[in-house]
Design a protein around this motif. Sequence first.
Motif, PDB file in Angstrom:
ATOM      1  N   GLY A  76       7.004   6.052   3.518  1.00 40.68           N
ATOM      2  CA  GLY A  76       5.918   6.306   2.578  1.00 40.68           C
ATOM      3  C   GLY A  76       5.236   5.069   2.043  1.00 40.68           C
ATOM      4  O   GLY A  76       4.273   5.175   1.279  1.00 40.68           O
ATOM      5  N   LYS A  77       5.708   3.876   2.446  1.00 43.05           N
ATOM      6  CA  LYS A  77       5.087   2.628   2.003  1.00 43.05           C
ATOM      7  C   LYS A  77       4.568   1.866   3.213  1.00 43.05           C
ATOM      8  O   LYS A  77       5.064   2.018   4.318  1.00 43.05           O
ATOM      9  CB  LYS A  77       6.104   1.762   1.255  1.00 43.05           C
ATOM     10  N   ALA A  78       3.563   1.052   2.976  1.00 42.38           N
ATOM     11  CA  ALA A  78       3.023   0.197   4.034  1.00 42.38           C
ATOM     12  C   ALA A  78       2.864  -1.201   3.456  1.00 42.38           C
ATOM     13  O   ALA A  78       2.031  -1.423   2.581  1.00 42.38           O
ATOM     14  CB  ALA A  78       1.685   0.736   4.533  1.00 42.38           C
ATOM     15  N   ASP A  79       3.691  -2.127   3.917  1.00 45.54           N
ATOM     16  CA  ASP A  79       3.658  -3.506   3.430  1.00 45.54           C
ATOM     17  C   ASP A  79       3.012  -4.400   4.485  1.00 45.54           C
ATOM     18  O   ASP A  79       3.392  -4.364   5.663  1.00 45.54           O
ATOM     19  CB  ASP A  79       5.069  -4.014   3.143  1.00 45.54           C
ATOM     20  N   MET A  80       2.033  -5.184   4.042  1.00 51.41           N
ATOM     21  CA  MET A  80       1.352  -6.102   4.956  1.00 51.41           C
ATOM     22  C   MET A  80       1.699  -7.540   4.575  1.00 51.41           C
ATOM     23  O   MET A  80       1.408  -7.983   3.461  1.00 51.41           O
ATOM     24  CB  MET A  80      -0.158  -5.897   4.922  1.00 51.41           C
ATOM     25  N   PHE A 101       0.839  -1.195   0.000  1.00 49.97           N
ATOM     26  CA  PHE A 101       0.000   0.000   0.000  1.00 49.97           C
ATOM     27  C   PHE A 101       0.878   1.249   0.000  1.00 49.97           C
ATOM     28  O   PHE A 101       1.992   1.234   0.522  1.00 49.97           O
ATOM     29  CB  PHE A 101      -0.901   0.031   1.239  1.00 49.97           C
ATOM     30  N   SER A 102       0.343   2.319  -0.556  1.00 51.54           N
ATOM     31  CA  SER A 102       0.978   3.625  -0.456  1.00 51.54           C
ATOM     32  C   SER A 102       0.417   4.340   0.771  1.00 51.54           C
ATOM     33  O   SER A 102      -0.804   4.407   0.962  1.00 51.54           O
ATOM     34  CB  SER A 102       0.714   4.449  -1.716  1.00 51.54           C
ATOM     35  N   PHE A 103       1.317   4.854   1.606  1.00 52.46           N
ATOM     36  CA  PHE A 103       0.869   5.579   2.789  1.00 52.46           C
ATOM     37  C   PHE A 103       0.093   6.832   2.392  1.00 52.46           C
ATOM     38  O   PHE A 103      -0.852   7.233   3.074  1.00 52.46           O
ATOM     39  CB  PHE A 103       2.073   5.932   3.667  1.00 52.46           C
ATOM     40  N   GLU A 104       0.468   7.437   1.268  1.00 54.25           N
ATOM     41  CA  GLU A 104      -0.253   8.615   0.782  1.00 54.25           C
ATOM     42  C   GLU A 104      -1.685   8.248   0.394  1.00 54.25           C
ATOM     43  O   GLU A 104      -2.618   9.029   0.633  1.00 54.25           O
ATOM     44  CB  GLU A 104       0.482   9.233  -0.408  1.00 54.25           C
ATOM     45  N   ASP A 105      -1.866   7.064  -0.227  1.00 59.87           N
ATOM     46  CA  ASP A 105      -3.220   6.617  -0.565  1.00 59.87           C
ATOM     47  C   ASP A 105      -4.050   6.423   0.698  1.00 59.87           C
ATOM     48  O   ASP A 105      -5.237   6.797   0.744  1.00 59.87           O
ATOM     49  CB  ASP A 105      -3.165   5.307  -1.351  1.00 59.87           C
ATOM     50  N   MET A 106      -3.438   5.849   1.731  1.00 60.01           N
ATOM     51  CA  MET A 106      -4.166   5.627   2.980  1.00 60.01           C
ATOM     52  C   MET A 106      -4.548   6.953   3.632  1.00 60.01           C
ATOM     53  O   MET A 106      -5.651   7.097   4.173  1.00 60.01           O
ATOM     54  CB  MET A 106      -3.328   4.781   3.934  1.00 60.01           C
ATOM     55  N   ALA A 166      -9.088  -2.899  -2.779  1.00 62.63           N
ATOM     56  CA  ALA A 166     -10.030  -2.249  -1.860  1.00 62.63           C
ATOM     57  C   ALA A 166      -9.559  -0.839  -1.521  1.00 62.63           C
ATOM     58  O   ALA A 166     -10.362   0.111  -1.503  1.00 62.63           O
ATOM     59  CB  ALA A 166     -10.183  -3.085  -0.600  1.00 62.63           C
ATOM     60  N   LEU A 167      -8.258  -0.675  -1.250  1.00 61.03           N
ATOM     61  CA  LEU A 167      -7.734   0.659  -0.939  1.00 61.03           C
ATOM     62  C   LEU A 167      -7.850   1.584  -2.145  1.00 61.03           C
ATOM     63  O   LEU A 167      -8.254   2.754  -2.004  1.00 61.03           O
ATOM     64  CB  LEU A 167      -6.277   0.563  -0.484  1.00 61.03           C
ATOM     65  N   LEU A 168      -7.519   1.092  -3.324  1.00 63.59           N
ATOM     66  CA  LEU A 168      -7.583   1.927  -4.524  1.00 63.59           C
ATOM     67  C   LEU A 168      -9.016   2.351  -4.819  1.00 63.59           C
ATOM     68  O   LEU A 168      -9.255   3.489  -5.252  1.00 63.59           O
ATOM     69  CB  LEU A 168      -6.989   1.180  -5.719  1.00 63.59           C
ATOM     70  N   GLU A 169      -9.976   1.465  -4.602  1.00 63.51           N
ATOM     71  CA  GLU A 169     -11.379   1.829  -4.799  1.00 63.51           C
ATOM     72  C   GLU A 169     -11.800   2.925  -3.812  1.00 63.51           C
ATOM     73  O   GLU A 169     -12.509   3.870  -4.182  1.00 63.51           O
ATOM     74  CB  GLU A 169     -12.269   0.602  -4.627  1.00 63.51           C
ATOM     75  N   MET A 170     -11.379   2.780  -2.564  1.00 66.76           N
ATOM     76  CA  MET A 170     -11.694   3.809  -1.570  1.00 66.76           C
ATOM     77  C   MET A 170     -11.070   5.147  -1.935  1.00 66.76           C
ATOM     78  O   MET A 170     -11.703   6.207  -1.819  1.00 66.76           O
ATOM     79  CB  MET A 170     -11.208   3.361  -0.184  1.00 66.76           C
ATOM     80  N   LYS A 171      -9.818   5.101  -2.403  1.00 65.36           N
ATOM     81  CA  LYS A 171      -9.160   6.336  -2.788  1.00 65.36           C
ATOM     82  C   LYS A 171      -9.873   7.003  -3.956  1.00 65.36           C
ATOM     83  O   LYS A 171     -10.089   8.230  -3.959  1.00 65.36           O
ATOM     84  CB  LYS A 171      -7.703   6.047  -3.166  1.00 65.36           C
ATOM     85  N   GLN A 172     -10.225   6.225  -4.970  1.00 66.03           N
ATOM     86  CA  GLN A 172     -10.923   6.770  -6.132  1.00 66.03           C
ATOM     87  C   GLN A 172     -12.243   7.408  -5.728  1.00 66.03           C
ATOM     88  O   GLN A 172     -12.602   8.507  -6.182  1.00 66.03           O
ATOM     89  CB  GLN A 172     -11.172   5.677  -7.162  1.00 66.03           C
TER      90      GLN A 172
END
Length: 458
Positions: free
Chosen positions: A421-425, A230-235, A447-453
Amino acid sequence: MDSEYEEPLSPGGRLFVQPATHQIINIVFGLERPITLDALQTVISGSLLIKHPRFSSLLVTDNHGREHWRKTEIDINRHIIIRSNPVGEGDNNEEVVNEYLADLTVLSPLTTDKPLWEVHLLSAHKCLVLRIQHALGDGISLVSLMLTLCRKLDDPEQTPTIGPLTSSTQKHKNSGTLESILKLVKMVWFTLVYVFEFMMRGAWVKDGKTEVRGGEGVELWPRKLVTAKFSFEDMKAVKSAVANATINDVLFGVISSGLSKYLDSRSPDSLPEGLQMTGVALVNLRPSPGLQDIKELMKKNAGTAGWGNKVGIVLLPVYYHRNRSDPLQYLKRAKMMMDRKKLSMEAFLSHQIGYFVMKYFGAKVASLLEYKVICNTSFTISNVVGPREEITVTGIPITYMRATSSSLPHAITMHMVSYAGKADMQILVAKDIIPDPEKLAKCFEDALLEMKQHAVQT
C-alpha cells in the motif's frame, strides 16, 4: 574453456560490468526489529539465492577480453558485511541509512574474488542492504528472487504471492479493419520517430541546460539520497480521474509537476514554457509485466520470459510548465506520451540496437553509446511493483522495501518500489548540483496530493 563450468555473460550483463555503465543495485529491507546474524545465515543458506547459478559464480575474463561466469563454492560469511554500530550520526534511522547508501553508490564496486553480491546487516538501524551486480539480473528478476527469502505475515508457511500487474489499458475491444490499419500506421510512425531520437541522443542531441541536469563525469561527484513517500491509494485515486490511465502515467505526471515546482523555486521565470527534460527508463521486455514466478524465470530456454536483463531503453520526456491551475493536465500529457511509447517498438528496438553494437563493435562501444545517451538526457527513472501484502524475513515483519543503484552522469536518479500500500521513491542526486533534495522530494509528494485533491473535486 569447459562450457560445463563457464558460461558467457549475456549482452546486458556485459554492458553492466563496463566501467562507463557499471551498475550495482542496492535493495533495502526495513525491519520491525533487528535480525540476528545466525538467523540471517540460516535463511540465506536454505534459499534459492545461493542455489542460483549466477549467485554462485565468479566473473572472469578470458584472453580475448570476453567475460564469463565460472562456477565456484560459496562462503556465506564472505558475503555478509556486519555493521553492529551506527553507520552515521543522528537519531533519524532513515536519513542515516540513506547517507550510507549514497556513499555506496559512488566508487564502491563489489570485489571479483567472490560472486557479485553481498548483504550488509545494519543492526543499529534495523535494516538489511542487498548489494547485487546488475549483470546478475534486472530489477524484476532480482526482486522476484529476493522474495523467496520472505514469507507472508499472515501465513508464515507461505512465500509471498506474485500477481500480475494489471491495468485498464490491457483490456481492448476487437478493432475493425480500418482501426487496425490506423493503429499499425501509428506504430510504425512512432517507432521510426522514437528510434531516430534514440540514435540522435547517442550522437549529439541533448537536453537544454537546467538546474537539475548533470553530464559527463557527474557520476563521480558526491551523492545524497532522500526518499519521497507516496500512498498507493492516492495514486490509484488520481489514476481513476483520467480514463484508462495507469500508475506509471501517474508517476510521470508527478515527476513532470514536481520538477516544474522545484525549478520554479531554483530559477523562477528564467526557463521557457514547455522546456523538455528527458528521462531514461529501463523497460521490462517480458511477455507478462510485474513480478515473476521464480520457477518460470529459472527455466532454461525461456527466451524473453526467463532470467537475466530482459530490458530495453525508453526515452521519456517531461515538460516544464508554470500554469498549474489544473494539476491533472500533467497526468493527461504523461498519459498521451506513454500511450505513444507503448504503441511503438522503441523498447524492443533499443535492446536490439544495443545487441547489434555489442556483437559487431564490442562491449566498450555499446557501453559508450549508452553513456552518451545518459549524458545527453536529464534523469533516470524506474518503477518496480512489489508485493501487495505485508511480508516477513526470518519471522520479522518488513516495514519498507526500497531500491537504488550506482550513480550515473545524471544529477537525478529515481527508483520507485511499491510495497503493502506504500510507494517509496529513492531520489539519488549529485549534491553539488542539487543541494536540497529534500525540497525536491517534497515537490513530488505535493504534486501527487494536488492531483488527488483536484481529482476528488472533479
